[in-house]
Write a protein that holds these residues in place. Sequence first.
Motif, PDB file in Angstrom:
ATOM      1  N   PHE A  69       0.845  -1.191   0.000  1.00  0.00           N
ATOM      2  CA  PHE A  69       0.000   0.000   0.000  1.00  0.00           C
ATOM      3  C   PHE A  69       0.885   1.247   0.000  1.00  0.00           C
ATOM      4  CE2 PHE A  69      -2.340  -3.363   2.100  1.00  0.00           C
ATOM      5  CZ  PHE A  69      -3.645  -3.229   1.655  1.00  0.00           C
ATOM      6  N   VAL A  70       0.249   2.377  -0.305  1.00  0.00           N
ATOM      7  CA  VAL A  70       0.967   3.648  -0.301  1.00  0.00           C
ATOM      8  C   VAL A  70       0.047   4.741   0.247  1.00  0.00           C
ATOM      9  CG1 VAL A  70       0.325   4.217  -2.693  1.00  0.00           C
ATOM     10  CG2 VAL A  70       2.440   5.142  -1.711  1.00  0.00           C
ATOM     11  N   ILE A  71       0.648   5.689   0.965  1.00  0.00           N
ATOM     12  CA  ILE A  71      -0.111   6.788   1.568  1.00  0.00           C
ATOM     13  C   ILE A  71       0.862   7.934   1.827  1.00  0.00           C
ATOM     14  CG2 ILE A  71       0.241   6.101   3.981  1.00  0.00           C
ATOM     15  CD1 ILE A  71      -2.758   6.782   4.458  1.00  0.00           C
ATOM     16  N   SER A  72       0.323   9.125   2.055  1.00  0.00           N
ATOM     17  CA  SER A  72       1.174  10.265   2.394  1.00  0.00           C
ATOM     18  C   SER A  72       0.367  11.307   3.157  1.00  0.00           C
ATOM     19  CB  SER A  72       1.755  10.899   1.115  1.00  0.00           C
ATOM     20  OG  SER A  72       2.699  11.898   1.440  1.00  0.00           O
ATOM     21  N   ASP A  73       1.094  12.168   3.847  1.00  0.00           N
ATOM     22  CA  ASP A  73       0.530  13.385   4.457  1.00  0.00           C
ATOM     23  C   ASP A  73      -0.613  13.106   5.425  1.00  0.00           C
ATOM     24  OD1 ASP A  73       1.861  15.893   2.989  1.00  0.00           O
ATOM     25  OD2 ASP A  73       1.643  14.253   1.556  1.00  0.00           O
ATOM     26  N   THR A  74      -0.397  12.143   6.308  1.00  0.00           N
ATOM     27  CA  THR A  74      -1.397  11.898   7.338  1.00  0.00           C
ATOM     28  C   THR A  74      -1.528  13.088   8.296  1.00  0.00           C
ATOM     29  OG1 THR A  74       0.345  10.584   8.409  1.00  0.00           O
ATOM     30  CG2 THR A  74      -1.422   9.388   7.297  1.00  0.00           C
ATOM     31  N   HIS A  75      -0.432  13.748   8.570  1.00  0.00           N
ATOM     32  CA  HIS A  75      -0.469  14.948   9.429  1.00  0.00           C
ATOM     33  C   HIS A  75      -1.253  14.718  10.720  1.00  0.00           C
ATOM     34  CE1 HIS A  75       1.303  18.414   7.084  1.00  0.00           C
ATOM     35  NE2 HIS A  75       1.321  17.438   6.175  1.00  0.00           N
ATOM     36  N   TYR A  76      -0.940  13.623  11.395  1.00  0.00           N
ATOM     37  CA  TYR A  76      -1.561  13.395  12.700  1.00  0.00           C
ATOM     38  C   TYR A  76      -1.337  14.610  13.611  1.00  0.00           C
ATOM     39  CZ  TYR A  76      -1.981   8.468  11.406  1.00  0.00           C
ATOM     40  OH  TYR A  76      -2.315   7.290  10.777  1.00  0.00           O
TER      41      TYR A  76
ATOM     42  N   ASP B  19       5.470  13.388   5.925  1.00  0.00           N
ATOM     43  CA  ASP B  19       4.584  14.200   6.760  1.00  0.00           C
ATOM     44  C   ASP B  19       3.659  13.312   7.586  1.00  0.00           C
ATOM     45  OD1 ASP B  19       5.893  16.325   5.676  1.00  0.00           O
ATOM     46  OD2 ASP B  19       4.117  17.332   4.903  1.00  0.00           O
ATOM     47  N   ILE B  20       4.291  12.538   8.439  1.00  0.00           N
ATOM     48  CA  ILE B  20       3.555  11.643   9.335  1.00  0.00           C
ATOM     49  C   ILE B  20       2.641  12.455  10.243  1.00  0.00           C
ATOM     50  CG2 ILE B  20       3.763   9.936  11.175  1.00  0.00           C
ATOM     51  CD1 ILE B  20       6.690   9.482  10.080  1.00  0.00           C
ATOM     52  N   ALA B  21       3.217  13.477  10.861  1.00  0.00           N
ATOM     53  CA  ALA B  21       2.479  14.251  11.859  1.00  0.00           C
ATOM     54  C   ALA B  21       2.960  15.685  11.822  1.00  0.00           C
ATOM     55  CB  ALA B  21       2.700  13.655  13.252  1.00  0.00           C
ATOM     56  N   LEU B  22       2.231  16.519  12.536  1.00  0.00           N
ATOM     57  CA  LEU B  22       2.651  17.913  12.702  1.00  0.00           C
ATOM     58  C   LEU B  22       4.052  17.951  13.296  1.00  0.00           C
ATOM     59  CD1 LEU B  22       1.881  20.963  12.778  1.00  0.00           C
ATOM     60  CD2 LEU B  22       0.994  20.541  15.075  1.00  0.00           C
ATOM     61  N   ARG B  23       4.892  18.830  12.772  1.00  0.00           N
ATOM     62  CA  ARG B  23       6.222  19.005  13.355  1.00  0.00           C
ATOM     63  C   ARG B  23       6.065  19.364  14.826  1.00  0.00           C
ATOM     64  NH1 ARG B  23      11.420  19.857  11.498  1.00  0.00           N
ATOM     65  NH2 ARG B  23      10.751  19.763   9.329  1.00  0.00           N
ATOM     66  N   PRO B  24       6.861  18.747  15.706  1.00  0.00           N
ATOM     67  CA  PRO B  24       6.569  18.843  17.138  1.00  0.00           C
ATOM     68  C   PRO B  24       6.775  20.230  17.727  1.00  0.00           C
ATOM     69  CG  PRO B  24       8.696  17.833  16.789  1.00  0.00           C
ATOM     70  CD  PRO B  24       8.062  17.978  15.427  1.00  0.00           C
ATOM     71  N   HIS B  25       5.938  20.531  18.673  1.00  0.00           N
ATOM     72  CA  HIS B  25       6.105  21.698  19.522  1.00  0.00           C
ATOM     73  C   HIS B  25       6.249  21.185  20.947  1.00  0.00           C
ATOM     74  CE1 HIS B  25       5.209  24.459  16.244  1.00  0.00           C
ATOM     75  NE2 HIS B  25       4.188  23.680  15.913  1.00  0.00           N
ATOM     76  N   ASP B  26       6.083  22.033  21.905  1.00  0.00           N
ATOM     77  CA  ASP B  26       6.253  21.619  23.294  1.00  0.00           C
ATOM     78  C   ASP B  26       5.306  20.486  23.682  1.00  0.00           C
ATOM     79  OD1 ASP B  26       8.193  23.512  23.593  1.00  0.00           O
ATOM     80  OD2 ASP B  26       6.862  25.025  24.467  1.00  0.00           O
ATOM     81  N   TYR B  27       4.131  20.423  23.004  1.00  0.00           N
ATOM     82  CA  TYR B  27       3.117  19.461  23.407  1.00  0.00           C
ATOM     83  C   TYR B  27       3.183  18.154  22.631  1.00  0.00           C
ATOM     84  CZ  TYR B  27       0.831  21.228  19.209  1.00  0.00           C
ATOM     85  OH  TYR B  27       0.565  21.600  17.918  1.00  0.00           O
ATOM     86  N   LEU B  28       4.103  18.025  21.684  1.00  0.00           N
ATOM     87  CA  LEU B  28       4.142  16.838  20.832  1.00  0.00           C
ATOM     88  C   LEU B  28       5.570  16.300  20.781  1.00  0.00           C
ATOM     89  CD1 LEU B  28       2.371  15.080  18.992  1.00  0.00           C
ATOM     90  CD2 LEU B  28       2.994  16.567  17.093  1.00  0.00           C
TER      91      LEU B  28
ATOM     92  N   PRO C  99       8.408  12.858  19.969  1.00  0.00           N
ATOM     93  CA  PRO C  99       8.559  11.651  19.148  1.00  0.00           C
ATOM     94  C   PRO C  99       7.826  10.444  19.719  1.00  0.00           C
ATOM     95  CG  PRO C  99      10.649  12.793  19.321  1.00  0.00           C
ATOM     96  CD  PRO C  99       9.711  13.491  20.249  1.00  0.00           C
ATOM     97  N   ALA C 100       7.785  10.343  21.044  1.00  0.00           N
ATOM     98  CA  ALA C 100       7.095   9.203  21.673  1.00  0.00           C
ATOM     99  C   ALA C 100       5.605   9.222  21.369  1.00  0.00           C
ATOM    100  CB  ALA C 100       7.328   9.222  23.181  1.00  0.00           C
ATOM    101  N   GLU C 101       4.996  10.420  21.318  1.00  0.00           N
ATOM    102  CA  GLU C 101       3.566  10.511  21.015  1.00  0.00           C
ATOM    103  C   GLU C 101       3.288  10.112  19.568  1.00  0.00           C
ATOM    104  OE1 GLU C 101       1.506  13.960  23.489  1.00  0.00           O
ATOM    105  OE2 GLU C 101       3.471  14.593  22.733  1.00  0.00           O
ATOM    106  N   ILE C 102       4.156  10.531  18.654  1.00  0.00           N
ATOM    107  CA  ILE C 102       3.991  10.125  17.253  1.00  0.00           C
ATOM    108  C   ILE C 102       4.216   8.623  17.111  1.00  0.00           C
ATOM    109  CG2 ILE C 102       4.850  10.424  14.901  1.00  0.00           C
ATOM    110  CD1 ILE C 102       5.624  13.307  15.724  1.00  0.00           C
TER     111      ILE C 102
END
Length: 202
Positions: free
Chosen positions: A3-10, A55-64, A66-69
């Motif tokens: 399968f293929v996918i992109s830009d989930t932006h969790y 683009d798995i997820a939003l680029r992290p800020h203080d609230y996000l 690597p462990a959460e992703i």
Amino acid sequence: MQFVISDTHYFHADLLGDNDFAPRLFPNVEAMNQQMITAWNERVAEHDTVYHLGDIALRPHDYLTPAEIAGILAQLNGHIVLIKGNHDYRDLFKYLAQHNPILPDGQVKYTFHDVGIIVKFDHNQFFLTHYPLLFGITHQTYNLHGHIHHNMMPTDTNINIGVDAPERQWVNPTLPFGAPLTFAEVMQMIAGKKKFLAAQSH
């Protein structure tokens, strides 16, 4: 199966709502995340492979973190081949490499590519990248990409396979939001886009 996918932006709250760039009609990121997890797991089995084009997820800020992703990705079935997008980052890939589960078949869950990978299907060659590529004249060679969300390149050799991609309109039957695509469905998208561009040129 592949399968293929992109830009989930969790976790990307700014995409929520009816907009031209990446319409996501969910009340909150938790509902959006869960819809994509469910759509993924309804199609993908543990022995399958999914190419995620960035683009798995939003680029992290203080609230996000690597462990959460990683917590989201851990809920997704199958082997996941990760191609780096502009919202992905080295620390995330390092974290995933350090916390890389072994699946029942003995293989690691995650593999990583900085730029892209080539996959062949039914005598076609697919260049899998995050950013669109321009080829010139080709024969049975296509660029599967993400990055541009609810937009498409004006060429039939570029197929946007992101979760927000307009090309998904040519997949029959219609897939739920967030569902990874089979390569057979990508071929439907290619055929639909060729007909659409041919009609536009007349």
